[in-house]
Design an enzyme around this catalytic site. Structure first.
Site, PDB file in Angstrom:
ATOM      1  N   LYS A  27      30.827  42.934   7.788  1.00  0.00           N
ATOM      2  CA  LYS A  27      30.876  44.180   8.539  1.00  0.00           C
ATOM      3  C   LYS A  27      30.090  45.262   7.816  1.00  0.00           C
ATOM      4  CE  LYS A  27      33.941  47.217   7.871  1.00  0.00           C
ATOM      5  NZ  LYS A  27      35.153  48.048   7.712  1.00  0.00           N
ATOM      6  N   SER A  28      30.286  45.360   6.510  1.00  0.00           N
ATOM      7  CA  SER A  28      29.622  46.394   5.728  1.00  0.00           C
ATOM      8  C   SER A  28      28.106  46.281   5.838  1.00  0.00           C
ATOM      9  CB  SER A  28      30.034  46.293   4.257  1.00  0.00           C
ATOM     10  OG  SER A  28      31.412  46.496   4.105  1.00  0.00           O
ATOM     11  N   ARG A  32      25.301  48.722   8.113  1.00  0.00           N
ATOM     12  CA  ARG A  32      24.189  49.324   7.386  1.00  0.00           C
ATOM     13  C   ARG A  32      22.857  48.876   7.987  1.00  0.00           C
ATOM     14  NH1 ARG A  32      28.377  49.261   3.965  1.00  0.00           N
ATOM     15  NH2 ARG A  32      28.444  50.626   2.124  1.00  0.00           N
ATOM     16  N   ASP A  54      34.270  47.111  15.331  1.00  0.00           N
ATOM     17  CA  ASP A  54      33.501  48.104  14.569  1.00  0.00           C
ATOM     18  C   ASP A  54      32.017  48.043  14.877  1.00  0.00           C
ATOM     19  OD1 ASP A  54      35.898  48.774  13.402  1.00  0.00           O
ATOM     20  OD2 ASP A  54      35.118  48.782  11.358  1.00  0.00           O
ATOM     21  N   ASN A  96      38.219  53.185  15.364  1.00  0.00           N
ATOM     22  CA  ASN A  96      38.681  53.404  13.997  1.00  0.00           C
ATOM     23  C   ASN A  96      37.689  52.809  13.002  1.00  0.00           C
ATOM     24  OD1 ASN A  96      40.392  54.334  12.008  1.00  0.00           O
ATOM     25  ND2 ASN A  96      41.800  52.610  12.109  1.00  0.00           N
ATOM     26  N   SER A 171      34.655  58.568  -1.480  1.00  0.00           N
ATOM     27  CA  SER A 171      34.467  57.217  -0.964  1.00  0.00           C
ATOM     28  C   SER A 171      32.998  56.843  -1.097  1.00  0.00           C
ATOM     29  CB  SER A 171      34.889  57.158   0.509  1.00  0.00           C
ATOM     30  OG  SER A 171      34.392  55.989   1.122  1.00  0.00           O
ATOM     31  N   SER A 172      32.743  55.621  -1.489  1.00  0.00           N
ATOM     32  CA  SER A 172      31.352  55.163  -1.593  1.00  0.00           C
ATOM     33  C   SER A 172      30.651  55.223  -0.244  1.00  0.00           C
ATOM     34  CB  SER A 172      31.305  53.741  -2.151  1.00  0.00           C
ATOM     35  OG  SER A 172      31.885  52.822  -1.240  1.00  0.00           O
ATOM     36  N   GLN A 173      31.414  55.185   0.856  1.00  0.00           N
ATOM     37  CA  GLN A 173      30.795  55.253   2.181  1.00  0.00           C
ATOM     38  C   GLN A 173      30.124  56.605   2.404  1.00  0.00           C
ATOM     39  OE1 GLN A 173      33.621  54.169   5.226  1.00  0.00           O
ATOM     40  NE2 GLN A 173      33.944  52.134   4.375  1.00  0.00           N
ATOM     41  N   ASP A 298      38.755  46.023  -0.604  1.00  0.00           N
ATOM     42  CA  ASP A 298      39.238  45.337   0.601  1.00  0.00           C
ATOM     43  C   ASP A 298      39.914  44.013   0.280  1.00  0.00           C
ATOM     44  OD1 ASP A 298      38.532  47.348   2.311  1.00  0.00           O
ATOM     45  OD2 ASP A 298      36.603  46.479   2.864  1.00  0.00           O
ATOM     46  N   LYS A 325      42.270  54.463   4.063  1.00  0.00           N
ATOM     47  CA  LYS A 325      41.602  53.450   4.881  1.00  0.00           C
ATOM     48  C   LYS A 325      42.181  53.524   6.301  1.00  0.00           C
ATOM     49  CE  LYS A 325      38.999  51.571   1.638  1.00  0.00           C
ATOM     50  NZ  LYS A 325      37.528  51.462   1.744  1.00  0.00           N
ATOM     51  N   GLU A 326      42.175  52.399   7.026  1.00  0.00           N
ATOM     52  CA  GLU A 326      42.704  52.415   8.387  1.00  0.00           C
ATOM     53  C   GLU A 326      44.162  52.869   8.431  1.00  0.00           C
ATOM     54  OE1 GLU A 326      39.130  49.774   8.726  1.00  0.00           O
ATOM     55  OE2 GLU A 326      40.513  50.461   7.186  1.00  0.00           O
ATOM     56  N   ARG A 376      43.443  44.459   8.016  1.00  0.00           N
ATOM     57  CA  ARG A 376      43.674  43.834   6.717  1.00  0.00           C
ATOM     58  C   ARG A 376      45.171  43.611   6.463  1.00  0.00           C
ATOM     59  NH1 ARG A 376      39.009  42.577   5.575  1.00  0.00           N
ATOM     60  NH2 ARG A 376      37.251  44.020   5.707  1.00  0.00           N
ATOM     61  N   LYS A 401      38.973  43.951  14.712  1.00  0.00           N
ATOM     62  CA  LYS A 401      38.130  44.960  14.067  1.00  0.00           C
ATOM     63  C   LYS A 401      37.045  44.323  13.215  1.00  0.00           C
ATOM     64  CE  LYS A 401      38.517  48.917  10.905  1.00  0.00           C
ATOM     65  NZ  LYS A 401      37.708  49.872  11.682  1.00  0.00           N
TER      66      LYS A 401
END
Length: 421
Positions: A27-28, A32, A54, A96, A171-173, A298, A325-326, A376, A401
């Site tokens: 997903k990550s 990207r 997502d 989300n 957050s790294s995001q 995660d 997180k979620e 998760r 998700k």
């Protein structure tokens, strides 16, 4: 009358789990690659993509901003961009999907016009103020009334590059979002990370790898510095690797049941930070007494549930970001574990302590685990159901998700999953 929530009851298998599993794409990496391909000039080919809630939200948002996305097959896309994004007619609703919200909040600076980035009720409780503050420092007109989505960005198609200071506690995001935006600047952007250690630095290197694959020039001149040269992106063919976070559930199922599950990818071939969880999982039932989860966030839920059956207690540190997180995953893990046994877990500050009890294996501990609509939580507590009877997971389909086929994968491995509702 309010209907009862859907549930999944896991029946512990009578033999070790064995078989082959095709993992979903990361997903990550998918989100990207989608954004960077959308910002590139020309037609890009993405293979191995993840199909999930997502990524569907991300694709829908990009299409509404003028990006052409052709779905070639289940795991292949052609993405055609022209180097900029147009203002959408309606707010970007992203469910989300945290990565999509954060990445597009930054990318909206490139639009000449107003963009509203929002999500569902859960997303509207997740913080985004630090990213908004950073964008404002870069000259972007961005407003979040609550510090959470929705965010309104009045884009001008440009932003101020140069030197940008961000907190390492972010957050790294947020930092990844700024990195991907920065390549579209008119001059070099130099990100200075203040306060030392970044929570999940591995994801910044994943971001840089995707950017480089599409022609961007990104370097890490020091542990607290990231330099991104201007020049934008060019179309490319890009293979998305299997999802390491999803792999943790299969590694755990194998370790917990003494099985043999072939996921088609060795841990050392995966570049995502969660691949580091394999070494910890492989040590079961003698996992270390202290685990720093900052670099494999995660994977922490997976390992925490395994820790319930470890030979000795496990103390998790570096997991403060799991609270945003979620759901608040620190509290959700404590809640679920203590439903299995009242004193099975405790929380100290942002740390989680799992008071392991190998004797739980084979017991009947009737309980309903609240997944908090968090994929998760649903997936990790299903692992407890492999060893303990009468575990029921609420809202099991929230796994769509990131891993829509999760329950089917367990069934194919020999697990009985009783769905209700």
């Amino acid at each position: 009358m309010t209907p009862s929530p859907a549930t999944a009851k896991i029946i512990p298998p009578e033999k070790p789990l064995e078989g082959q599993v095709t993992l979903p794409g990361s997903k990550s990496v998918t989100n990207r690659a989608l954004l960077v391909a959308a910002l590139a000039k020309g037609r890009s080919h993405l293979t191995g993509i993840l199909r999930s809630d997502d990524t569907r939200h991300m694709m829908a948002a990009l299409r509404s901003m003028g990006v052409e996305i052709l779905e070639v097959d289940e795991t292949t896309l052609e993405v055609t961009g022209n180097g900029h994004l147009q203002a959408p007619d309606d707010p970007l609703f992203l469910g989300n999907a945290g990565t999509a919200v954060r990445f597009l909040t930054a990318a909206a600076a490139l639009v000449d016009g107003a963009v509203t980035v929002t999500g569902d009720a859960h997303m509207q409780k997740r913080p985004i103020a630090p990213l908004v503050d950073t964008l404002r420092a870069m000259g972007v007109d961005a407003v979040s009334e609550t510090g959470c989505p929705p965010v309104v960005i009045n884009g001008t198609g440009r932003f101020n590059a140069g030197d940008i200071a961000v907190s390492g506690a972010l957050s790294s995001q947020y930092i990844s979002a700024i990195m991907m935006l920065a390549a579209m600047g008119r001059e070099e952007t130099r990100i200075h990370i203040e306060g030392g250690k970044i929570g999940a630095v591995g994801y910044l290197h994943i971001t840089a790898a995707v950017m480089r694959a599409f022609g961007a020039r990104v370097t890490f001149p020091a542990s607290d510095r990231i330099a991104i040269e201007p020049g934008g992106y060019r179309a490319a063919t890009y293979q998305i690797e299997p999802d390491a976070s999803a792999a943790t559930y299969l590694w755990a199922a194998e370790a917990l049941t003494g099985g043999d599950i072939d996921i088609g990818a060795a841990p050392d071939t995966l570049n995502q930070p969660d691949a580091a969880a394999h070494a910890v999982i492989s040590a079961f039932p003698d996992m270390p007494s202290g685990i720093d989860g900052s670099q494999m966030q995660d994977a922490v839920p997976t390992i925490a549930v395994m820790a319930a059956f470890n030979n000795t207690p496990v103390h998790f540190t570096g997991i403060g970001n799991l609270r945003v997180k979620e759901c608040d995953r620190v509290e959700a893990l404590r809640d679920g574990l203590t439903r299995i046994r009242p004193d099975l877990a405790s929380v100290e500050g942002d740390d989680l302590i799992v008071h392991s009890d190998p004797s739980l294996r084979g017991q009947s501990r009737p309980c309903r685990i609240d997944s908090y609509a968090d994929h998760r939580m649903a997936m990790c507590f299903a692992l407890a159901g492999l060893l303990v009877r009468d575990i029921t997971i609420e809202d099991p389909m929230c796994v769509s998700k990131t891993f829509p086929a999760y329950w089917d994968v367990l069934r194919d491995l020999g697990v009985v999953v009783e769905m209700n509702g």
